[in-house]
Design an enzyme around this catalytic site. Structure first.
Site, PDB file in Angstrom:
ATOM      1  N   GLU A  40     -19.366  21.623  -2.561  1.00 13.41           N
ATOM      2  CA  GLU A  40     -20.413  22.637  -2.727  1.00 13.41           C
ATOM      3  C   GLU A  40     -21.230  22.577  -1.445  1.00 13.41           C
ATOM      4  OE1 GLU A  40     -23.065  22.042  -6.183  1.00 13.41           O
ATOM      5  OE2 GLU A  40     -24.666  22.929  -4.991  1.00 13.41           O
ATOM      6  N   ARG A  44     -28.904  25.536   2.213  1.00 11.44           N
ATOM      7  CA  ARG A  44     -30.228  25.031   2.578  1.00 11.44           C
ATOM      8  C   ARG A  44     -30.375  25.033   4.081  1.00 11.44           C
ATOM      9  NH1 ARG A  44     -30.016  19.800  -1.431  1.00 11.44           N
ATOM     10  NH2 ARG A  44     -29.092  21.061  -3.075  1.00 11.44           N
ATOM     11  N   LYS A 128     -24.722  24.029 -14.500  1.00  6.85           N
ATOM     12  CA  LYS A 128     -25.071  22.852 -13.707  1.00  6.85           C
ATOM     13  C   LYS A 128     -26.320  22.286 -14.377  1.00  6.85           C
ATOM     14  CE  LYS A 128     -26.947  21.583  -9.168  1.00  6.85           C
ATOM     15  NZ  LYS A 128     -26.723  21.677  -7.726  1.00  6.85           N
TER      16      LYS A 128
HETATM   17  C1  3PG Z   1     -28.156  19.027  -5.513  1.00  9.90           C
HETATM   18  O1  3PG Z   1     -28.651  19.921  -4.899  1.00  9.90           O
HETATM   19  O2  3PG Z   1     -27.330  19.284  -6.384  1.00  9.90           O
HETATM   20  C2  3PG Z   1     -28.657  17.658  -5.274  1.00  9.90           C
HETATM   21  O3  3PG Z   1     -29.243  17.535  -4.030  1.00  9.90           O
HETATM   22  C3  3PG Z   1     -27.633  16.612  -5.457  1.00  9.90           C
HETATM   23  O4  3PG Z   1     -28.310  15.562  -5.993  1.00  9.90           O
HETATM   24  P1  3PG Z   1     -28.116  14.073  -5.443  1.00  9.90           P
HETATM   25  O5  3PG Z   1     -28.447  14.164  -3.966  1.00  9.90           O
HETATM   26  O6  3PG Z   1     -29.072  13.242  -6.220  1.00  9.90           O
HETATM   27  O7  3PG Z   1     -26.673  13.703  -5.665  1.00  9.90           O
END
Ligand code: 3PG
Length: 208
Positions: A40, A44, A128
């Site tokens: 994914e 950003r 999600k």
């Molecule tokens: C996301 O956007 O899905 C998160 O940044 C992922 O979360 P994590 O960095 O705690 O794995």
């Protein structure tokens, strides 16, 4: 390809933040060689669109999606670049409608019953669950599964090698998202061998 099925098979969706499109190919190579041909790529950064394009062109068998999508304009750019699924951090009606109309797999971010009710309006059955750990983790997934028995979840946020097996043991969990094997610092350092190692470790862990 059935994207949901593929994601369920792979069990993990690496969530990636790429600052520079030059990192896209070595990252995709590390993930693929580590046994996880899925990512994914989050919108950003300015580099997201070009990174998705680079991965889609060089690794056609890899399942590349766009994350943190906040507008239909971004969704269109992501799809045009070669994304095969969309992820949003929260529920966004226009992005969801765009995806449903164009039959694009989408995983909207939710953490409450009200948000899940919005997904039902579009006959979406995979959400999600974000941010997973901060919003109660598995306990919350179990509680939400009562009134929403047909809903399945891709928990993301705070998931790592220490807790992923517990999540995946729950049949309502289709796969987990996470960034622990693709940490920003490793990408910045160009340490793709460590990304590959952590990916392999994660794959062995969830298939062991
Ligand atoms: C996301 O956007 O899905 C998160 O940044 C992922 O979360 P994590 O960095 O705690 O794995």
């Amino acid at each position: 390809m059935d994207v949901n099925k593929k994601i369920e098979e792979l069990k993990i969706v690496p969530v990636v933040v790429l600052q520079d499109k030059k990192d896209a190919r070595p990252l995709a190579e590390a993930l693929t060689e580590g046994g996880l041909p899925v990512a994914e790529v989050t919108f950003r950064t300015e580099a997201a669109e070009a990174s998705i394009r680079a991965i889609a062109e060089s690794f056609p068998d890899m399942l590349v999606g766009a994350g943190t999508v906040t507008s239909t304009e971004q969704a269109e750019r992501a799809m045009e670049a070669g994304a095969r699924f969309l992820v949003t951090a929260g529920f966004n009606r226009s992005v969801t409608e765009y995806a449903v109309q164009h039959e694009i797999p989408i995983f909207p971010g939710v953490c409450t019953p009200s948000e899940l009710m919005l997904l039902l309006e579009y006959n979406l059955t995979v959400a999600k669950f974000f941010p997973a750990e901060q919003y109660g983790g598995l306990k919350t997934i179990k509680a939400l599964s009562g009134p929403f028995p047909n809903m399945r979840f891709m928990p993301t946020g705070g998931i790592n090698a220490g807790n992923i097996r517990e999540y995946l043991a729950n049949p309502k969990v289709i796969a987990c998202g996470g960034s622990w094997m693709v940490k920003d610092t490793l990408i910045k350092e160009g340490n793709f061998s460590e990304i590959r190692r952590l990916t392999e470790e994660a794959v062995n862990l969830v298939n062991g």
